[in-house]
Write an enzyme that holds these catalytic residues in place. Sequence first.
Site, PDB file in Angstrom:
ATOM      1  N   GLU A  28       0.836  -1.200   0.000  1.00 32.18           N
ATOM      2  CA  GLU A  28       0.000   0.000   0.000  1.00 32.18           C
ATOM      3  C   GLU A  28       0.872   1.253   0.000  1.00 32.18           C
ATOM      4  O   GLU A  28       2.052   1.217   0.366  1.00 32.18           O
ATOM      5  CB  GLU A  28      -0.919   0.010   1.218  1.00 32.18           C
ATOM      6  CG  GLU A  28      -0.169   0.012   2.540  1.00 32.18           C
ATOM      7  CD  GLU A  28      -1.018   0.506   3.692  1.00 32.18           C
ATOM      8  OE1 GLU A  28      -1.378   1.692   3.651  1.00 32.18           O
ATOM      9  OE2 GLU A  28      -1.273  -0.271   4.622  1.00 32.18           O
ATOM     10  N   LYS A  34      -4.567  -2.039  15.217  1.00 29.37           N
ATOM     11  CA  LYS A  34      -4.068  -1.178  16.294  1.00 29.37           C
ATOM     12  C   LYS A  34      -4.949  -1.290  17.531  1.00 29.37           C
ATOM     13  O   LYS A  34      -6.164  -1.515  17.436  1.00 29.37           O
ATOM     14  CB  LYS A  34      -3.985   0.266  15.807  1.00 29.37           C
ATOM     15  CG  LYS A  34      -2.968   0.438  14.688  1.00 29.37           C
ATOM     16  CD  LYS A  34      -2.917   1.863  14.191  1.00 29.37           C
ATOM     17  CE  LYS A  34      -1.928   1.963  13.038  1.00 29.37           C
ATOM     18  NZ  LYS A  34      -2.374   1.241  11.833  1.00 29.37           N
TER      19      LYS A  34
END
Length: 303
Positions: free
Chosen positions: A23, A161
Amino acid sequence: MAFSIAPEVADALAAARPVVALESTLLAHGLPSGRNRALAQQLGDAIRAEGGVPATIAVLDGTPTVGLSADQLDRVCAEGPALTKLSARDLGPAIALGRSGATTVAATSVLAHRAGIGVFATGGLGGVHLPAPGDAATWDVSADLGVLAATPIFVVCSGVKSVLDIAATLEVLEARSVPVLGYRTDDFPAFYLRSSGHRVPWRVDDPHDVAATVRAHREHATSGIVLANPVPPEHEMDRALHDRLLAEGLDRLREAGVSGSDVTPVLLEHFHTASGGASVATNEALVLANAKLAAQVAVTLSR
């Protein structure tokens, strides 16, 4: 509609050689200037060292570009946060209006699949956000999860996360029939930390077992697959420091009323600035480890 695939990537795909998608949001929005370009080089080198071909993806001047050249990587890293952050929903408008942007996990997965790339390495997935104070639930769910449910892409990541609702994220992946594998671990990682406290449904211990699982899944389903690879032990963030920074970051988000796609950049910036560089080093280490593992699996799949 224009669609650009770098010659090296196109040649590798035509010859059924291993290619690993990367990405561009990580480079533009996830790391400080200078370090982002160095990491881009390291990621490409790590994939090549394992026998794969790297293919960083972005939209440049309205053209989906698979396999950024050195000059294009320079541009993405130099423009950084000035580039639009593109999720899957944003691809159509960005392309039609001739805009440039860095692709998230969702958008990268869509473009990688269109190009014929089946393996993707990233840092962390998006997931289900925690409810705002006073709310019982949230509708804030990353598009990454929906795209994985509909796109047969194999993604190596270090979990999600810890600011996210990890239990709910795993439930959504289960409901969308996206297998979650733990690489040499029984615990689902939480990006900077090797364990989130949640278990993974399946464990695999070498690239051959991973490749066999990918092949078997693709014979019976069209959803993606997540391989959760914990950050190397020597690069795991100190838990006490992590917990302090997370609490401070959540307070900052609440005070500023930040929500949606702005949450991760604000939280990452706080971790980067308040940790004295520790979080950046951890981020770089886990992404590199994921790129290396993705290349190993891609090579095994190509055989």
